[in-house]
Scaffold this active site. Structure first.
Site, PDB file in Angstrom:
ATOM      1  N   SER A   1     -44.866  56.164  62.446  1.00 17.30           N
ATOM      2  CA  SER A   1     -43.416  56.227  62.656  1.00 17.30           C
ATOM      3  C   SER A   1     -42.795  57.017  61.506  1.00 17.30           C
ATOM      4  CB  SER A   1     -42.828  54.814  62.686  1.00 17.30           C
ATOM      5  OG  SER A   1     -42.994  54.225  61.399  1.00 17.30           O
TER       6      SER A   1
ATOM      7  N   ASN B   1     -48.238  47.202  67.167  1.00 27.58           N
ATOM      8  CA  ASN B   1     -47.999  47.254  65.723  1.00 27.58           C
ATOM      9  C   ASN B   1     -47.757  45.850  65.161  1.00 27.58           C
ATOM     10  OD1 ASN B   1     -47.510  48.213  63.143  1.00 27.58           O
ATOM     11  ND2 ASN B   1     -45.362  48.688  63.539  1.00 27.58           N
TER      12      ASN B   1
ATOM     13  N   GLY C   1     -46.416  46.362  72.775  1.00 24.38           N
ATOM     14  CA  GLY C   1     -47.592  45.680  73.337  1.00 24.38           C
ATOM     15  C   GLY C   1     -47.908  44.349  72.675  1.00 24.38           C
TER      16      GLY C   1
ATOM     17  N   ASP D   1     -44.739  58.577  66.160  1.00 27.65           N
ATOM     18  CA  ASP D   1     -44.166  57.515  66.991  1.00 27.65           C
ATOM     19  C   ASP D   1     -42.635  57.619  66.940  1.00 27.65           C
ATOM     20  OD1 ASP D   1     -44.201  55.237  68.582  1.00 27.65           O
ATOM     21  OD2 ASP D   1     -44.377  53.852  66.883  1.00 27.65           O
TER      22      ASP D   1
HETATM   23  P1  13P Z   1     -44.940  46.224  68.763  1.00 24.51           P
HETATM   24  O1  13P Z   1     -44.639  46.320  67.300  1.00 24.51           O
HETATM   25  O2  13P Z   1     -44.060  45.273  69.482  1.00 24.51           O
HETATM   26  O3  13P Z   1     -46.382  46.000  69.011  1.00 24.51           O
HETATM   27  O4  13P Z   1     -44.577  47.667  69.381  1.00 24.51           O
HETATM   28  C1  13P Z   1     -45.205  48.804  68.857  1.00 24.51           C
HETATM   29  C2  13P Z   1     -44.636  50.031  69.469  1.00 24.51           C
HETATM   30  O5  13P Z   1     -44.223  50.041  70.610  1.00 24.51           O
HETATM   31  C3  13P Z   1     -44.630  51.264  68.663  1.00 24.51           C
HETATM   32  O6  13P Z   1     -43.896  52.282  69.252  1.00 24.51           O
END
Ligand code: 13P
Length: 284
Positions: A50, A232, A210, A82
């Protein structure tokens, strides 16, 4: 293996009915934990970086660490921006060595999102870099992005199909009810939208947020056409729990390797379990 674009494995994922995980790299321990899981599972994977993580680690460190990890894992690995917020950021990452980018124009009106994404696709595809686009807004908090649950808007299937036809992105993120961060209750995923959009476009659908989605819902969404799943928060939670336990069990501990090591191990096991759940184990 050198870094590869997501097109090296996503078409196969959609065809064979598995998903490839995007695991965000936040520091060295994340990079190594993810890499070690992939090496043992013989799974392709995507390093998500990110803008916040890039600021924290430094752009050149991100690229160098990802390249070393890809060589060591010897499985197909994409280094993916990201939620890229602008054409400028996308270009900086491509010039630095990213093999894949996401341009997140989801907060723009549809026409503008399509126009800006087309510009990114043209520049990225010219140099062999894959692109993910996004439609609808995903709720929750991730780094600089914060979307109130009430403002999160599910993607309209017809618009999503048009977005893909006009942009030709390699992966299509659509808001279907998941959110960044852990869930308070169980997420309500709009499976009909996944099925309708997936039938009409070649690219796989991306499920953001996810972490904390029940296994059965993950499996169903893969069956319907999800080919990339982002994780993440769950790795952050297990990593921090392991570190906290170590520090609590020995308040005099001062050597960071002694508590970061268990954190790295926890990330590895979380990533391994996701690779098995997504069906990407053995698909390298
Ligand atoms: P989470 O942190 O909810 O797993 O989402 C990760 C994500 O979608 C990164 O773009």
């Amino acid at each position: 293996m050198p870094l590869v674009p997501m097109t090296a494995f996503l078409p196969r994922a959609k065809e064979e009915g598995f998903a490839v995980g995007q695991f965000n790299m936040n520091n060295l321990e994340f990079t190594q934990g993810i890499m070690e899981a992939a090496k043992e599972e013989q799974s392709p994977f995507i390093f998500g970086a990110s803008e916040g993580a890039i600021r924290y680690m430094g752009l050149e460190n991100v690229v160098a660490l990802a390249k070393i990890a890809a060589r060591e894992a010897n499985v197909p690995v994409a280094l993916h921006l990201d939620h890229g917020s602008s054409f400028d950021v996308v270009m900086k990452c491509i010039r630095a060595g990213f093999s894949s980018v996401m341009f997140d124009g989801s907060h723009y009106p549809l026409e503008e999102n399509i126009r800006l994404t087309q510009e990114v696709v043209k520049a990225a595809h010219a140099v062999g870099v894959s692109v993910e686009g996004e439609l609808g807004t995903i709720g929750g908090v991730e780094d600089d992005l914060e979307v109130d649950e009430a403002d999160a808007q599910l993607a309209n299937p017809k618009e999503a199909i048009r977005f893909w036809q006009e942009t030709q992105v390699d992966a299509m993120a659509i808001a279907v009810g998941t959110a960044h961060g852990m869930y308070k209750g169980e997420p309500k995923i709009n499976f009909d939208t996944i099925a309708e959009v997936s039938r009409q476009i070649d690219a796989p659908i991306v499920l953001h947020g996810g972490s904390g989605v029940p296994d059965a819902a993950i499996q169903r969404s893969i069956e319907l056409g999800v080919g990339k799943i982002n994780v993440n928060t769950e790795s952050q939670v297990t990593c921090t729990q392991a570190i906290r336990e170590r520090l609590q069990s020995d308040p005099d501990m001062i050597d960071p390797r002694k508590y970061l090591g268990p954190g790295r191990e926890a990330i590895k096991e979380t990533v391994r379990s996701k690779m098995r759940l997504f069906g990407s184990t053995g698909k390298a």
